[in-house]
Design a protein around this motif. Structure first.
Motif, PDB file in Angstrom:
ATOM      1  N   ASP A 193      43.839  37.188  51.102  1.00 25.18           N
ATOM      2  CA  ASP A 193      44.000  38.341  51.226  1.00 25.18           C
ATOM      3  C   ASP A 193      44.478  39.311  50.248  1.00 25.18           C
ATOM      4  N   GLN A 194      44.957  38.233  49.680  1.00 21.03           N
ATOM      5  CA  GLN A 194      46.203  37.623  48.198  1.00 21.03           C
ATOM      6  C   GLN A 194      44.992  37.747  47.486  1.00 21.03           C
ATOM      7  N   LEU A 195      44.779  36.606  47.883  1.00 29.00           N
ATOM      8  CA  LEU A 195      43.685  35.686  46.702  1.00 29.00           C
ATOM      9  C   LEU A 195      42.260  36.387  45.827  1.00 29.00           C
ATOM     10  N   LEU A 196      42.196  37.219  47.189  1.00 30.15           N
ATOM     11  CA  LEU A 196      41.084  38.270  46.695  1.00 30.15           C
ATOM     12  C   LEU A 196      41.322  39.479  46.577  1.00 30.15           C
ATOM     13  N   SER A 197      42.940  39.927  45.906  1.00 32.82           N
ATOM     14  CA  SER A 197      43.189  41.650  45.675  1.00 32.82           C
ATOM     15  C   SER A 197      43.104  41.226  43.810  1.00 32.82           C
ATOM     16  N   PHE A 198      42.341  42.012  43.140  1.00 34.33           N
ATOM     17  CA  PHE A 198      42.406  42.074  42.455  1.00 34.33           C
ATOM     18  C   PHE A 198      42.619  43.448  41.348  1.00 34.33           C
ATOM     19  N   ASP A 199      43.223  43.104  40.541  1.00 34.55           N
ATOM     20  CA  ASP A 199      43.958  44.984  40.086  1.00 34.55           C
ATOM     21  C   ASP A 199      43.004  45.500  39.653  1.00 34.55           C
ATOM     22  N   GLU A 200      42.527  46.750  39.362  1.00 38.47           N
ATOM     23  CA  GLU A 200      42.157  47.628  38.957  1.00 38.47           C
ATOM     24  C   GLU A 200      41.725  47.011  37.206  1.00 38.47           C
ATOM     25  N   GLY A 201      40.165  46.433  36.827  1.00 38.47           N
ATOM     26  CA  GLY A 201      39.640  46.911  35.720  1.00 38.47           C
ATOM     27  C   GLY A 201      39.917  44.806  35.383  1.00 38.47           C
ATOM     28  N   LYS A 202      40.342  44.310  36.338  1.00 39.61           N
ATOM     29  CA  LYS A 202      40.541  42.647  35.972  1.00 39.61           C
ATOM     30  C   LYS A 202      40.074  42.358  36.059  1.00 39.61           C
ATOM     31  N   VAL A 203      38.624  42.497  37.358  1.00 36.02           N
ATOM     32  CA  VAL A 203      37.328  41.305  37.366  1.00 36.02           C
ATOM     33  C   VAL A 203      36.646  42.378  37.024  1.00 36.02           C
ATOM     34  N   GLU A 204      35.134  42.138  36.612  1.00 37.50           N
ATOM     35  CA  GLU A 204      33.827  43.359  36.854  1.00 37.50           C
ATOM     36  C   GLU A 204      33.598  43.152  38.598  1.00 37.50           C
ATOM     37  N   TRP A 205      33.436  43.872  39.019  1.00 42.01           N
ATOM     38  CA  TRP A 205      32.332  44.554  40.766  1.00 42.01           C
ATOM     39  C   TRP A 205      31.392  44.630  40.032  1.00 42.01           C
ATOM     40  N   LYS A 206      30.720  43.353  41.294  1.00 38.88           N
ATOM     41  CA  LYS A 206      29.128  44.419  41.187  1.00 38.88           C
ATOM     42  C   LYS A 206      28.319  44.584  42.531  1.00 38.88           C
ATOM     43  N   ALA A 207      27.083  44.895  42.656  1.00 43.19           N
ATOM     44  CA  ALA A 207      26.615  44.383  44.195  1.00 43.19           C
ATOM     45  C   ALA A 207      26.218  43.288  44.454  1.00 43.19           C
ATOM     46  N   LEU A 208      26.397  42.755  45.484  1.00 43.29           N
ATOM     47  CA  LEU A 208      25.725  41.991  46.517  1.00 43.29           C
ATOM     48  C   LEU A 208      24.511  41.306  46.010  1.00 43.29           C
ATOM     49  N   GLY A 209      23.661  42.646  46.001  1.00 42.68           N
ATOM     50  CA  GLY A 209      21.594  42.147  45.742  1.00 42.68           C
ATOM     51  C   GLY A 209      21.803  41.869  44.418  1.00 42.68           C
TER      52      GLY A 209
ATOM     53  N   LEU B  66      26.689  46.677  48.567  1.00 44.95           N
ATOM     54  CA  LEU B  66      28.003  45.877  49.103  1.00 44.95           C
ATOM     55  C   LEU B  66      28.273  45.791  47.777  1.00 44.95           C
ATOM     56  N   SER B  67      29.731  46.062  47.317  1.00 45.48           N
ATOM     57  CA  SER B  67      29.800  45.502  46.019  1.00 45.48           C
ATOM     58  C   SER B  67      30.874  45.025  45.691  1.00 45.48           C
ATOM     59  N   ILE B  68      30.668  43.578  44.874  1.00 45.65           N
ATOM     60  CA  ILE B  68      32.156  42.305  45.758  1.00 45.65           C
ATOM     61  C   ILE B  68      32.520  42.319  43.877  1.00 45.65           C
ATOM     62  N   PRO B  69      34.076  41.456  44.167  1.00 47.08           N
ATOM     63  CA  PRO B  69      34.572  41.066  42.361  1.00 47.08           C
ATOM     64  C   PRO B  69      34.329  39.749  42.322  1.00 47.08           C
ATOM     65  N   VAL B  70      33.723  40.316  40.945  1.00 43.56           N
ATOM     66  CA  VAL B  70      33.307  38.542  40.254  1.00 43.56           C
ATOM     67  C   VAL B  70      34.124  38.569  39.351  1.00 43.56           C
ATOM     68  N   PRO B  71      35.311  37.387  39.400  1.00 39.48           N
ATOM     69  CA  PRO B  71      36.404  36.728  38.180  1.00 39.48           C
ATOM     70  C   PRO B  71      34.883  35.714  37.887  1.00 39.48           C
ATOM     71  N   SER B  72      35.938  35.226  36.695  1.00 40.00           N
ATOM     72  CA  SER B  72      35.175  34.022  36.162  1.00 40.00           C
ATOM     73  C   SER B  72      35.057  32.860  36.834  1.00 40.00           C
ATOM     74  N   LEU B  73      33.586  31.943  36.346  1.00 41.37           N
ATOM     75  CA  LEU B  73      33.547  31.160  37.718  1.00 41.37           C
ATOM     76  C   LEU B  73      34.893  29.662  37.771  1.00 41.37           C
ATOM     77  N   VAL B  74      35.539  29.451  36.731  1.00 44.00           N
ATOM     78  CA  VAL B  74      36.784  28.652  36.801  1.00 44.00           C
ATOM     79  C   VAL B  74      37.614  29.187  38.384  1.00 44.00           C
ATOM     80  N   GLU B  75      37.422  29.881  38.477  1.00 42.31           N
ATOM     81  CA  GLU B  75      39.095  31.157  38.527  1.00 42.31           C
ATOM     82  C   GLU B  75      38.098  31.294  40.585  1.00 42.31           C
TER      83      GLU B  75
END
Length: 388
Positions: A194-210, A328-337
């Motif tokens: 929950d901690q690692l997958l909680s992103f502040d608004e605007g910090k990561v891009e959100w994309k549809a799973l499809g 379903l919308s999911i957070p997509v940080p950089s691949l390294v992250e």
């Protein structure tokens, strides 16, 4: 010293008598006080209400008070491992159990331990539902060491009870310890996820799973097909556990799935290697290399189980429509992250999984050990049988 040798030492030259449960010099059958009560007519209370396999309810009042062994009359969950229960204190017994206890020179706890090893199959009626009638119950014989010396007999029985109870206690302690550890690891995993997958608004891009994955249904499979083609490849279909094992596979290195229909609808699954994906399971495959880490995606979908469940319909057969799942919308940080997050969560997931798999294995090992000692300690010589 082996358990068999210990029994020989305990018995010495003592005689062993095989006494039927119907012998009221040694046993008491207290069936008369039994009374069945419909669930709607029971008065809620603190006294356990026993049926063939266990406590069915808690009620006011009682039919018996003391130490007894309850033997299923009918409705035992297993005929080979017949339902035997040991109870102390006040309780209510319905008419699906025989109520028995030791009398002169018989330890009721010893009686319980012995009956858990007894073969009840020859005493069960074969017409319709298997039943242990009282007429057959009274014929079941129990070994009584030193029947003419109650004090010595109880001492021998008591030592056997002490050993077997100690194994039961050790198994219970182990189960409690491992279950507590597993609960803590699951809480730890959920906290870090929950901690690692909680992103502040605007910090990561959100994309549809499809837009990131391909979602496809597996092939038709059922228990009949599996039975006709048994093999080594797990069948992943409705739910997290394999439906069975086939001689063929249709999926390799495509580990993420989501149950599409049935009781386990919306459950996220992970299956490595080659396996057979059934028609009640969606594959979730990353479209483009370098956009998503597969382990990261799995942990995200695990965290999003509540949201996935909300996409399911429960009118008739529970179902999850792929069109809705793709939105379903999911957070997509950089691949390294993503890889960093996945590495941390994989560690906790591995610990949780190893404990989950290890818990039943350890418990089964202790139970097997207990069963061996029990069988050896209760293998009394029978009439005309020479001691080995």
């Amino acid at each position: 010293m082996s358990a068999a040798g210990f029994l020989e030492k305990l018995l010495g030259e003592s005689e062993v008598a095989w006494v039927p449960l119907g012998d009221d010099n040694f046993f008491e059958i207290a069936n008369t006080a039994r009374r069945p009560v419909k669930a709607s007519l029971r008065s809620s209370g603190s006294i356990p209400y026993y049926g063939a396999n266990n406590i069915q309810d808690y009620v006011k009042g009682h039919t018996h008070d003391g130490e007894y062994v309850l033997i299923a009359e009918d409705g035992s969950a297993s005929l080979e491992n017949y339902s035997i229960q040991h109870v102390r204190g006040k309780f209510w017994a319905n008419n699906h159990v025989h109520v028995v206890r030791g009398g002169n020179g018989v330890d009721t706890r010893f009686l319980y331990h012995y009956l858990t090893t007894a073969n009840f199959l020859p005493f069960l009626s074969s017409k319709g539902r298997a039943k242990l009638t009282k007429a057959n119950l009274v014929q079941i014989a129990v070994p009584i060491p030193c029947p003419d010396d109650p004090e010595k007999s109880l001492a021998i029985q008591g030592e056997i009870v002490r050993i077997l109870d100690s194994f039961t206690e050790l198994t219970t302690e182990l189960t409690t310890e491992l279950t507590t550890e597993l609960t803590q690891r699951k809480k730890q995993y959920n906290h870090y996820r929950d901690q690692l997958l909680s992103f502040d608004e605007g910090k990561v891009e959100w994309k549809a799973l499809g837009s990131l994955t391909r979602i496809k249904t597996g092939q038709l499979v059922n228990k009949k097909i599996i039975s006709a083609n048994p093999g080594q490849f797990p069948v992943i279909n409705s739910g997290r556990e394999p439906l069975g094992f086939l001689d063929d596979w249709n999926t390799q290195d495509d580990p993420i799935g989501i149950t599409s229909r049935g009781a386990g609808v919306g459950s996220v699954t992970w299956q490595e290697g080659r396996y057979f994906r059934g028609n009640l399971n969606y594959s979730v495959t990353i479209r483009s290399h370098g956009t998503l880490d597969v382990h990261y995606l799995y942990h995200v979908l695990e965290q999003y189980q509540p949201q996935i469940k909300e996409l399911c319909t429960f009118d008739g057969i529970p179902a999850l429509n792929a069109v809705n799942l793709k939105k379903l919308s999911i957070p997509v940080p950089s691949l390294v992250e993503q890889k960093r997050i996945a590495a941390v969560l994989d560690t906790f997931d591995m610990l949780t999984t190893s404990l989950t798999e290890g818990l039943p294995r350890e418990i089964a090992l202790r139970e097997k050990q207990y069963a061996w000692y029990r069988d050896q300690l209760l293998s009394f010589p029978k009439p005309n049988e020479e001691a080995v």
